[in-house]
Design a protein around this motif. Structure first.
Motif: not given
Length: 235
Positions: A209-235
């Motif tokens: 719920t909190l992540a979905q309210k953000c303008d952008r979400v960056v997902r980490l995996r094993d100490g590195q950036i795995a991917d990122e999503t902007r809210r416009e794309a999700a909506e």
């Protein structure tokens, strides 16, 4: 819809973090390159141990990068000593932790006002009262942390972080120790504080719920950036 945000507030270039442990040197973060813009809300997500909180600590100068460069509001954090970093955080950053970190021998009002006093604000107690009122705790000014619920303590922590009007607000699992109702209230307060003061907001969270309210979400995996999503794309 997210507003246009083009002024960098935080910039990480190939940032890395390694720490020495009992079993030898441990690489925690690898080659993190990321820019956070003014008034943006950024959610850092990923499984436990992925490096989310460590990345937030680098952004706040609470850990020093062992590689790369981190710039906050034009300041190279790796070039600053401990005293300079402490003053920078006091004047420009608000940090909210999962475990509140309130001073148990101080009232809610004193917890919020003391950092303002140390920074030389003559209206420290009035500003503290205003911030406690903004988070719905004007009736708890004279209460000590042990006399308040977890949700109330987190509200005090939010008031303390926002009272100096920081340009950057960092929050590490701000709803992690709260039930759903209190967590939802803290989410609303966080974004309300952002809207009131125009701060850039960076959040580490497991809350969808909190992540979905953000303008952008960056997902980490094993100490590195795995991917990122902007809210416009999700909506």
């Amino acid at each position: 819809m997210a507003c246009s945000m083009t002024t960098p507030v935080l910039t990480l270039q190939d940032a890395a973090l390694s720490l020495d442990g009992n079993a030898g040197r441990v690489d925690i973060l690898h080659d993190i390159s990321l820019t956070v813009n003014q008034s943006e809300t950024l959610g850092l997500v990923g499984p436990s141990g992925s490096g989310k909180s460590s990345l937030l600590m680098l952004m706040g100068g609470l850990e020093q990068a062992t590689g790369g460069r981190i710039t906050a509001l034009g300041h190279d954090l790796n070039e600053m000593g401990e005293d300079a970093l402490a003053r920078f955080r006091r004047d420009a950053m608000g940090i909210v932790f999962q475990n509140f970190h309130l001073i148990p021998t101080m009232t809610a009002l004193e917890n919020v006002a003391t950092p303002l006093e140390l920074a030389g604000h003559k209206d420290a107690f009035q500003r503290a009262e205003d911030e406690l009122d903004a988070v719905g705790l004007s009736h708890r000014c004279d209460h000590y942390p042990a006399q308040m619920s977890g949700g109330e303590q987190q509200r005090v922590a939010l008031a303390r972080a926002s009272a100096p009007r920081p340009q950057i607000l960092l929050a590490d699992e701000p709803t992690g120790n709260l039930d759903e109702a209190n967590g939802s209230a803290i989410i609303d307060l966080l974004f309300g504080l952002r809207d009131r003061h125009g701060a850039t907001l960076v959040l580490v969270t497991h809350s969808h719920t909190l992540a979905q309210k953000c303008d952008r979400v960056v997902r980490l995996r094993d100490g590195q950036i795995a991917d990122e999503t902007r809210r416009e794309a999700a909506e």
